[in-house]
Scaffold this motif. Sequence first.
Motif, short mmCIF file in Angstrom:
data_model
loop_
_atom_site.label_atom_id
_atom_site.label_comp_id
_atom_site.label_asym_id
_atom_site.label_seq_id
_atom_site.Cartn_x
_atom_site.Cartn_y
_atom_site.Cartn_z
N LYS A 330 6.44 7.25 3.29
CA LYS A 330 5.65 8.17 4.12
C LYS A 330 4.96 9.23 3.27
N GLU A 331 5.62 9.55 2.14
CA GLU A 331 5.08 10.57 1.22
C GLU A 331 4.02 10.01 0.27
N HIS A 332 3.80 8.70 0.33
CA HIS A 332 2.85 8.06 -0.61
C HIS A 332 1.91 7.14 0.17
N PRO A 333 1.03 7.75 1.03
CA PRO A 333 0.19 6.95 1.92
C PRO A 333 -0.85 6.10 1.21
N SER A 334 -1.12 6.34 -0.07
CA SER A 334 -2.13 5.54 -0.77
C SER A 334 -1.57 4.19 -1.22
N TRP A 335 -0.25 4.05 -1.18
CA TRP A 335 0.37 2.78 -1.59
C TRP A 335 0.39 1.79 -0.41
N SER A 336 0.09 0.54 -0.70
CA SER A 336 0.19 -0.53 0.29
C SER A 336 1.57 -1.19 0.16
N VAL A 337 2.17 -1.52 1.29
CA VAL A 337 3.55 -2.06 1.28
C VAL A 337 3.57 -3.40 2.03
N GLU A 353 4.65 1.24 12.46
CA GLU A 353 4.21 -0.09 12.85
C GLU A 353 3.33 -0.67 11.76
N ALA A 354 3.52 -1.96 11.46
CA ALA A 354 2.75 -2.61 10.40
C ALA A 354 1.27 -2.72 10.77
N SER A 355 0.40 -2.66 9.75
CA SER A 355 -1.04 -2.88 9.97
C SER A 355 -1.27 -4.30 10.42
N LYS A 356 -0.42 -5.22 9.92
CA LYS A 356 -0.57 -6.64 10.22
C LYS A 356 0.78 -7.32 10.00
N ARG A 357 1.04 -8.37 10.79
CA ARG A 357 2.28 -9.16 10.61
C ARG A 357 1.90 -10.62 10.51
N GLN A 371 2.87 -5.98 6.76
CA GLN A 371 1.84 -5.53 5.82
C GLN A 371 1.35 -4.14 6.24
N TYR A 372 1.52 -3.20 5.34
CA TYR A 372 1.08 -1.82 5.56
C TYR A 372 -0.03 -1.51 4.57
N PHE A 373 -1.24 -1.31 5.07
CA PHE A 373 -2.37 -1.07 4.18
C PHE A 373 -2.46 0.41 3.82
#
Length: 377
Positions: A330-337, A353-357, A371-373
């Motif tokens: 949450k503290e690093h929003p520029s990272w994609s997970v 909630e994931a950007s995509k599943r 997938q979290y963009f």
Amino acid sequence: MPKTLTLIATSAMGLESVVAKEVKQLGYEDVIVENGRVRYEAEVSAIPRSNLWLRTADRVKVLVGEFEAKTFDSLFEQTKALPWEQYIPEDGAIPVIGKSVKSTLYSVPDCQAIVKKAIVERMKNKHGLATRLEESGPMHRVEIAIHKDHAMLTLDTSGVGLHKRGYRLNQGEAPLKETMAAALVQLTNWKPDYPFLDPFCGSGTIPIEAAMIGQNIAPGFNREFASEAWDIIPYKLWEDALNEAEDLANYDQPLNISGSDLDHKLVDMAKANATEAGLGELIQWKQMNVRDLTFKQPNGYIVGNPPYGERLGDKDQVEQMYRDFGAIMKEHPSWSVYIITSNESFEKLYGKEASKRRKLFNGFIKTDYYQYFGKFE
């Protein structure tokens, strides 16, 4: 020998489109996506190139023939009518494996025996042999696969499955197949100039596959294939494919790839596997808890296969780890997970909630790829 062949690249369920994209990237246009496989028309030179380059396919097979078969007589006659001698030499070893799903001919051992007998009869007739076939030569493994009475006969060009890259000396309890690891990386939009981290690295498969993708190293470069010994493929085609792989590798591409795990034994395994892959200096490894993650750069990518918490006693610990992980990211929003897990509460535990599943099968385990963009800085 026909000028072009129908090749079949088999695939884990859910990865067919990834395999198809790789086939097209090799320059083969006539691509059809089916359940669990991708078929394409190509010249013989595609056999070495496909085996060397396909990161996410399980095997590469040659389609010899397909037809409807509801009786053993029909299976025998139609198998015998196929031009086996165009593919298999007089002394070729011909083991037959099989599977049958929702079909009239449900006895796999019987189907295998009939197919074997039909091929032997055909080969003896074509080569003018009165006695049995020697079968002392190179392996040409035949598969009879029957689905809803549709029979498909193929020859396996790969030998050992393509996930066996040759670098994995050791592995943990629930290893991720190298083909799946490569797919997880390829389903992101990571580029080699961005940081890449697997905080649940286990024996290191995801970071190792990422490094091979980052430097465009052919995944089959350090292994052998059954069809290297086949008469129908001039050895020059193998040499050309290996030279092409050497020329296309970008060993000078700098990478910022790291892997960490709570278990120091697994981290040691990962180091040894990376060294065996020739990537020992390229990947940083560290023993650490996910809650201690720190980030020196923005715009990175995390790809991970964390424990799923399916074993009794592990569930609470794993779920707390998901919470800790979510709080940090949450503290690093520029990272994609990108996380693969069978835990259906992952989004709730992670706190977002994931950007995509995407639904994937990790072996026989039904999983989701969350997938979290990231928001690039």
